[in-house]
Scaffold this active site. Sequence first.
Site, PDB file in Angstrom:
ATOM      1  N   ASP A   1      -9.813  -2.243   0.000  1.00 58.81           N
ATOM      2  CA  ASP A   1      -9.175  -2.982   1.078  1.00 58.81           C
ATOM      3  C   ASP A   1      -8.011  -3.724   0.451  1.00 58.81           C
ATOM      4  OD1 ASP A   1      -9.270  -3.190   3.758  1.00 58.81           O
ATOM      5  OD2 ASP A   1     -11.068  -4.403   3.873  1.00 58.81           O
ATOM      6  N   THR A   2      -6.899  -3.754   1.128  1.00 55.63           N
ATOM      7  CA  THR A   2      -5.643  -4.208   0.530  1.00 55.63           C
ATOM      8  C   THR A   2      -4.728  -4.702   1.641  1.00 55.63           C
ATOM      9  OG1 THR A   2      -5.834  -2.560  -1.240  1.00 55.63           O
ATOM     10  CG2 THR A   2      -3.627  -3.393  -0.819  1.00 55.63           C
ATOM     11  N   VAL A   3      -3.680  -5.455   1.301  1.00 58.50           N
ATOM     12  CA  VAL A   3      -2.630  -5.778   2.263  1.00 58.50           C
ATOM     13  C   VAL A   3      -1.299  -5.264   1.740  1.00 58.50           C
ATOM     14  CG1 VAL A   3      -3.770  -7.765   3.299  1.00 58.50           C
ATOM     15  CG2 VAL A   3      -2.347  -8.108   1.266  1.00 58.50           C
TER      16      VAL A   3
ATOM     17  N   SER B   1      -4.094  -6.998  -3.557  1.00 59.48           N
ATOM     18  CA  SER B   1      -5.448  -6.500  -3.314  1.00 59.48           C
ATOM     19  C   SER B   1      -6.476  -7.133  -4.236  1.00 59.48           C
ATOM     20  CB  SER B   1      -5.482  -4.976  -3.509  1.00 59.48           C
ATOM     21  OG  SER B   1      -6.777  -4.461  -3.329  1.00 59.48           O
TER      22      SER B   1
ATOM     23  N   MET C   1      -1.395   0.740   2.880  1.00 59.12           N
ATOM     24  CA  MET C   1      -2.471   0.359   1.971  1.00 59.12           C
ATOM     25  C   MET C   1      -3.652   1.311   2.115  1.00 59.12           C
ATOM     26  SD  MET C   1      -4.794  -0.648   4.315  1.00 59.12           S
ATOM     27  CE  MET C   1      -6.034  -1.543   3.419  1.00 59.12           C
TER      28      MET C   1
END
Length: 561
Positions: free
Chosen positions: A354-356, A373, A442
């Site tokens: 999960d990342t932005v 992240s 992402m």
Amino acid sequence: MDSDLTFSSRRSPVVCLHGCVASSQPLASAIGLDILKRGGNAADAAVAIAAALAVTEPNSTGPGGDTFCLFYDEKTGEIRGINGSGRSPRAQTLDLLEGRGYTAEAPPSPYHALNATVPGAPACWCDTVQLFGSQKLSMQEVLSGAAELAEGGFPVAEVTAHHWAKWLRESGKELGGDLLIDGHPPKMGQVFRNPNLAQVLKELGERGKTAFYKGRVAQAIVDIITQNGGVMTMDDLSSHDSEVVTPISTEYKGVCLWELPPNTQGLAALLLLNILENFPLKAVGHNSCDYIHVLVEAVRLTLTDAFRYLGDPDHMTVSLETLLDKSYSRKQAQRISMDRAMEEVEPGLMTGSDTVYFCVIDSQGNACSFVNSTYMGFGTGLVPKGCGFSLQNRGASFSLHRNQVNCVAGGKRSFHTIIPALLTDATNKSEKPRLLAALGVMGAFMQSQGHVQLLLNMLEFGMNPQQAVDAPRLYVHYDQKTKQWLVNLEEGFDPEVAKELQKRGHKVNWPIKGHKRSQFGRGQIITVGDWWNPSVNQTDHPSRVLWAGSDPRADGCAQGY
């Protein structure tokens, strides 16, 4: 329920003149836009957004994670990058892990403290403002919006609330209570406050990198890791610094895609474009069976090379020049058969994340493409006492095979999935590069695939930025359990296409819908002008208009002025 997330709304691209931001959280986008209006530039605004996302989306990002930055300087046309990834603790050797009974077949849990690597984000935030910022705003001013948001509280958004609860369940950690409300993850619309994170952001603004990598925050990081069986020391933290790097690029039909070099997977996106350049993609049609088949086969070749060759550049045995050579890509393309799926060498570890991702273009024409992240959701799920953020588990992407380039070692950077991107015009080589877009998607190994799909949507099929991120995406993934390549197709693909792909030998999952769409990543894009529009004469059309799209798979939006 995953099926509860419906895609019933329609968005137009955001169009503006003076500055634009795009992120996965509206409150973060608003904070970035405010920085632009106060005289900050794209770099200042990007860091403000990064900190705000650490507040509003802590299940994806935060000071305990890593980050990478690409910056385009409008005055010079120069593109520079910052590698903001941290290294493993010096004591984190393969001998240590094997001495504790771990092997390649039985590694530590992804959430174990042994997988905590040095957080690189705070240093990169400070360095981005120092190296690329306007110098009109102090670091304290850049971070003030995020600090106020953490202290005063904010209502948690829908998609974020879902993944907040999901990652809490998967990690099995209590998050130190800092990232919960009365022991539970916040629900959609519930107001969440994080005063401990607010204090960390204030200290970082006042004292810079020293406030994080030395003193009370660093000690709290070491304490929580040591208490849970990890080996990070104060020296590991105090010796960390960002690295300014030269971006890498490739040309595709008049444009130039810019990525960061290893230890990121940026090269994978460039390799993919080089292979696809050998096929008439526009002629076969968007998301047609032939289009998807070629893209899938090219991704399989690209990811296999990425797993074989990419990692910490100090340990790589094959040069970037060799891999980026166009003749190498032509040979790869010749291996693709249109009537069947090829067999390929089994790659290494593939895991989710999960990342932005977010981007900014300011009124001067500077652009900042940024990704942040903690790897798998809350990372290790370990929250240093009094700090309000979790520590990443990027070390889980190391291999425990001694003969692999990405094998774990002390003081080493792991293979990294997170990548930002920029796009420039390649038609006039006598002038400085002209910025066309800041873009990114992402989501683990979806990222290189997502970059290319967004680019092809616009360049080959004339979609505007919002249409490009809205369009159904595919995700090619190697499943370690079944030892098969999987082709995941989002809801919106023609069912006949899925059937035909199966006939060609592909293992197809269709349709993917609801919250499970998260595997296709969450993208943002801002373009300078509508160069993607084939009906517009670009010579006569003003190129200073900014067009932006923000992914409906997230909670966010693009904003401009």
